[in-house]
Each structure stands twice: as C-alpha cells, then as structure tokens.
Design a protein around this motif. Sequence first.
Motif, mmCIF file in Angstrom:
data_model
loop_
_atom_site.group_PDB
_atom_site.id
_atom_site.type_symbol
_atom_site.label_atom_id
_atom_site.label_comp_id
_atom_site.label_asym_id
_atom_site.label_seq_id
_atom_site.Cartn_x
_atom_site.Cartn_y
_atom_site.Cartn_z
ATOM 1 N N GLY A 16 0.803 -1.217 0.000
ATOM 2 C CA GLY A 16 0.000 0.000 0.000
ATOM 3 C C GLY A 16 0.833 1.262 0.000
ATOM 4 O O GLY A 16 0.409 2.299 -0.522
ATOM 5 N N ALA A 17 2.050 1.187 0.571
ATOM 6 C CA ALA A 17 2.915 2.375 0.642
ATOM 7 C C ALA A 17 3.638 2.651 -0.671
ATOM 8 O O ALA A 17 3.983 3.805 -0.959
ATOM 9 N N LEU A 18 3.875 1.633 -1.480
ATOM 10 C CA LEU A 18 4.675 1.798 -2.702
ATOM 11 C C LEU A 18 4.096 2.825 -3.678
ATOM 12 O O LEU A 18 4.841 3.668 -4.195
ATOM 13 N N PRO A 19 2.787 2.813 -3.989
ATOM 14 C CA PRO A 19 2.262 3.826 -4.917
ATOM 15 C C PRO A 19 2.450 5.254 -4.406
ATOM 16 O O PRO A 19 2.678 6.171 -5.208
ATOM 17 N N CYS A 20 2.363 5.445 -3.086
ATOM 18 C CA CYS A 20 2.560 6.791 -2.532
ATOM 19 C C CYS A 20 4.003 7.234 -2.693
ATOM 20 O O CYS A 20 4.280 8.411 -2.953
ATOM 21 N N ILE A 21 4.940 6.308 -2.533
ATOM 22 C CA ILE A 21 6.357 6.632 -2.742
ATOM 23 C C ILE A 21 6.604 7.005 -4.196
ATOM 24 O O ILE A 21 7.334 7.962 -4.499
ATOM 25 N N ILE A 22 5.982 6.260 -5.112
ATOM 26 C CA ILE A 22 6.116 6.576 -6.539
ATOM 27 C C ILE A 22 5.545 7.958 -6.835
ATOM 28 O O ILE A 22 6.119 8.743 -7.602
ATOM 29 N N GLN A 23 4.426 8.289 -6.208
ATOM 30 C CA GLN A 23 3.816 9.598 -6.448
ATOM 31 C C GLN A 23 4.680 10.732 -5.916
ATOM 32 O O GLN A 23 4.766 11.791 -6.549
ATOM 33 N N VAL A 24 5.293 10.534 -4.753
ATOM 34 C CA VAL A 24 6.172 11.569 -4.192
ATOM 35 C C VAL A 24 7.250 11.955 -5.202
ATOM 36 O O VAL A 24 7.553 13.144 -5.395
ATOM 37 N N ILE A 25 7.822 10.957 -5.865
ATOM 38 C CA ILE A 25 8.874 11.220 -6.865
ATOM 39 C C ILE A 25 8.268 11.825 -8.128
ATOM 40 O O ILE A 25 8.781 12.790 -8.692
ATOM 41 N N GLY A 26 7.141 11.265 -8.583
ATOM 42 C CA GLY A 26 6.540 11.721 -9.833
ATOM 43 C C GLY A 26 6.023 13.147 -9.791
ATOM 44 O O GLY A 26 6.000 13.833 -10.822
ATOM 45 N N LEU A 27 5.632 13.624 -8.614
ATOM 46 C CA LEU A 27 5.091 14.980 -8.505
ATOM 47 C C LEU A 27 6.124 16.051 -8.836
ATOM 48 O O LEU A 27 5.757 17.193 -9.140
ATOM 49 N N PHE A 28 7.402 15.713 -8.762
ATOM 50 C CA PHE A 28 8.445 16.670 -9.137
ATOM 51 C C PHE A 28 8.438 16.948 -10.638
ATOM 52 O O PHE A 28 8.993 17.957 -11.091
ATOM 53 N N PHE A 29 7.827 16.079 -11.425
ATOM 54 C CA PHE A 29 7.910 16.171 -12.879
ATOM 55 C C PHE A 29 6.575 16.513 -13.544
ATOM 56 O O PHE A 29 6.489 16.478 -14.765
ATOM 57 N N VAL A 30 5.552 16.827 -12.775
ATOM 58 C CA VAL A 30 4.252 17.174 -13.356
ATOM 59 C C VAL A 30 3.949 18.645 -13.074
ATOM 60 O O VAL A 30 4.407 19.197 -12.072
ATOM 61 N N PRO A 31 3.191 19.299 -13.945
ATOM 62 C CA PRO A 31 2.861 20.711 -13.731
ATOM 63 C C PRO A 31 1.772 20.894 -12.689
ATOM 64 O O PRO A 31 0.982 19.984 -12.433
ATOM 65 N N GLU A 32 1.740 22.069 -12.106
ATOM 66 C CA GLU A 32 0.672 22.418 -11.172
ATOM 67 C C GLU A 32 -0.609 22.677 -11.955
ATOM 68 O O GLU A 32 -0.593 22.937 -13.157
ATOM 69 N N SER A 33 -1.728 22.571 -11.271
ATOM 70 C CA SER A 33 -3.017 22.812 -11.903
ATOM 71 C C SER A 33 -3.094 24.239 -12.436
ATOM 72 O O SER A 33 -2.879 25.199 -11.688
ATOM 73 N N PRO A 34 -3.415 24.410 -13.721
ATOM 74 C CA PRO A 34 -3.521 25.777 -14.267
ATOM 75 C C PRO A 34 -4.637 26.585 -13.630
ATOM 76 O O PRO A 34 -4.550 27.804 -13.524
ATOM 77 N N ARG A 35 -5.698 25.916 -13.201
ATOM 78 C CA ARG A 35 -6.800 26.646 -12.565
ATOM 79 C C ARG A 35 -6.352 27.237 -11.229
ATOM 80 O O ARG A 35 -6.723 28.353 -10.878
ATOM 81 N N TRP A 36 -5.554 26.493 -10.462
ATOM 82 C CA TRP A 36 -5.037 27.016 -9.204
ATOM 83 C C TRP A 36 -4.047 28.142 -9.456
ATOM 84 O O TRP A 36 -4.034 29.144 -8.736
ATOM 85 N N LEU A 37 -3.221 27.992 -10.491
ATOM 86 C CA LEU A 37 -2.258 29.049 -10.835
ATOM 87 C C LEU A 37 -2.959 30.317 -11.291
ATOM 88 O O LEU A 37 -2.456 31.418 -11.095
ATOM 89 N N ALA A 38 -4.135 30.161 -11.911
ATOM 90 C CA ALA A 38 -4.891 31.345 -12.323
ATOM 91 C C ALA A 38 -5.346 32.151 -11.118
ATOM 92 O O ALA A 38 -5.565 33.366 -11.227
ATOM 93 N N LYS A 39 -5.452 31.510 -9.965
ATOM 94 C CA LYS A 39 -5.904 32.195 -8.759
ATOM 95 C C LYS A 39 -4.742 32.798 -7.971
ATOM 96 O O LYS A 39 -4.826 33.934 -7.504
ATOM 97 N N VAL A 40 -3.660 32.042 -7.810
ATOM 98 C CA VAL A 40 -2.574 32.477 -6.916
ATOM 99 C C VAL A 40 -1.258 32.735 -7.629
ATOM 100 O O VAL A 40 -0.358 33.351 -7.056
#
Length: 366
Positions: A190-214
């Motif tokens: 159960g922990a392995l997918p979360c570890i993969i996501q922690v690493i993968g989040l460094f390579f994905v863009p932030e939500s454009p809708r959130w960036l439009a706000k802040v």
Amino acid sequence: MVVVEEERSIEGGLLQLDNQNDDPECRITACVIFSTVVAICASFSFGVATGYTSGAEIELMKDLDLSIAQFSAFGSLATLGAAVGALFSGKMAMVLGRRGTMWVSDILSITGWLSIAFDKDVMLLNFGRISSGIGFGLTSYVVPVYIAEIAPKHVCGTFTFSNQLLQNAGLAIVYFCGIFMTWRMLAVLGALPCIIQVIGLFFVPESPRWLAKVGTDKELENSLLRLRGRDADISREASDFKVMTKMVENDSRSSFCDLFQRKYRYTLVVGVGLMLTQQFSGSAAVISYASTIFRKSGFPVAIGMMMLSLFVMPKTMIGLILVDKWGRRPLLLMSTSLLFTRRFPGAGLACEPVGSIESGWDLVIH
C-alpha cells in the motif's frame, strides 16, 4: 453546378473537422497522461486501504492477538481519519496547491502504512491506520480535482474516472495478494504507490486553474504549454481560467447558510441524496469485511476473494468506456437500479448488484 457546391460543402466539413482536431484544448498530450498516472497512484493506495481489513483480517488478529472489538476499531479508524482529512482538504488544496496537498497526503499515508507494517502493539497499529486515513481523506478530494483541471474538456469524464479505476485496481490487488501475502507485506504494498507519487510529482505541472488564482500569468502559461504542447495557442484557455477564477471568488463570499436558499433546493437534495444512497448501500461494509462474509456463509475464503479480485475491474472498465458516451445521469440510474434489484417472485433467479455505485458520485461532481 450542384456537384461543385457539394464538393465545397464536403471540403468545408473536412476542414472544420481538422480544425476541431487541432484545437489545443482537445489535445491529449504525453504530459497530460503522465500527470494523470502520477495522480492516480494515490488512488491505487486508497483502494488497497479500503480492502486491507478484508485481506489481512485473519493473520492480523492472530499475530497481534486482537479481539473482534479491537480489529473493528482498527478498521473504522481509517474512516475517522478520512473524515478529518476531507474536512481540511479543500482549504489545503487552495493554500498549498494541488501538488502540495498530494505531497502532504503521501507523507501521511506512507507514515501510516509503514507504522502498520512494522508495528508491534495495538497503539502503533491504530496510529498508522488513522494517519493513512487522513492522507486518503485528502486524496479523495485533490486527485479527481487535479485530473479534472488538467484534462482536455472532451475527455474530462474519462480521465477523472481513472481515479475510480485505480481505486478498484488497488482493491483487486489486495483481495488477490491477501491470499498468499502476509498482512505486513500488504501494508508495504500500500505504501509503494505513494512513494512513486512523491517522486513523480516533481515532474508534473501544477493545476492551471489554481495558478490562475494564486500564480502569475507566466506560471499559468508555462503550465498550459506543458499540458497542451509547446506549439499550442493557449491564450483562450488561459483567459477562460482567469474568468472562471473571478466567478468562483465572487461565489466564495457567500456564507454556508446561503446554501439553503430556495433556488439551491433541488441541487442540494440531489447532492445529499446521492451521498446518502452511496453510504446506505452497504458497499463499504461488504468491501471491508468480504473475507468474514465468505467465512460466515461457509464459502471458501480464498476462492471468494479471488472471484472478487477478478470482478471489480471489469465493471469499472465499463464505466470508464461509457462515461463520456452515455453521460453521468444514465450510468447513475442504471447502477442504482441494479443495486436495488431484488429477487423476482417465482422466477427462481436472483439479480445481484453488478458493482458499487460509488463510481458514479465522482462523475456527478465533475
């Protein structure tokens, strides 16, 4: 003359179709697919957590000498933690962003899973369960929101439905692997997918809708260019995000009491009614304690769990394929009708539910 006009009409239709395919807002780029895969890693772990009590029940109670009351408390703590996480998920997603909230969720979930995997007493076991529950409470909100905000509008439903697909994949895996894996190994799984996501989040863009706000206009444009392609014209979509953000800000000034105005009555009844139907359907109890149900009924637990693991994925794939073709409401009506179908008098046949209606609730939101 008529033939020439028909040829021009055909050529015009083809050109219009080409222009539609070239629309940057409809592009499905590698970045969109990769970002969605990274986001739904947590959904897979969520599915593992949902079915963990069923897959690990017998060995866990035996190894730690747990009573039925202690094990029941352990199982319910995930729901309690998820309620706490969901309570703060919206505010956290606005302050930290979608990626930041997913990082917090991952840290809590990994801490919880490892606490369960290496625990030696009930206190650490319960701490791990409530910690992972808080993480999944955040996940249940931020993952479908992030996917809906990055996906092209014409396939938004399909991409968002992948969240439910991976939850069911995690559920199927824990049902199947629970037959031959120890409860500690299931926790590590159960922990392995979360570890993969922690690493993968460094390579994905932030939500454009959130960036439009802040964020700044430059950050918004960079995010959209990564999602739609460097050669895409993202000016119209960026403008739409800004306009939508201003509308949301105006609506956010309303108080909670405004929700009960007469003009919102129908929407409120539908939304609350769907959630109540989901919770009172009993699907959560069946999912969490499937092994106990099989054992009490005298059915071989290993065979029953294997059958469930093979069953949950196909029914989710049906929804994934049909969500953007049939629409949300028909799928909800069909799944709800099948869920409440009872035995026909005198027919000698029982019509059982083909799956949980949980997959439909996310569709209504998005």
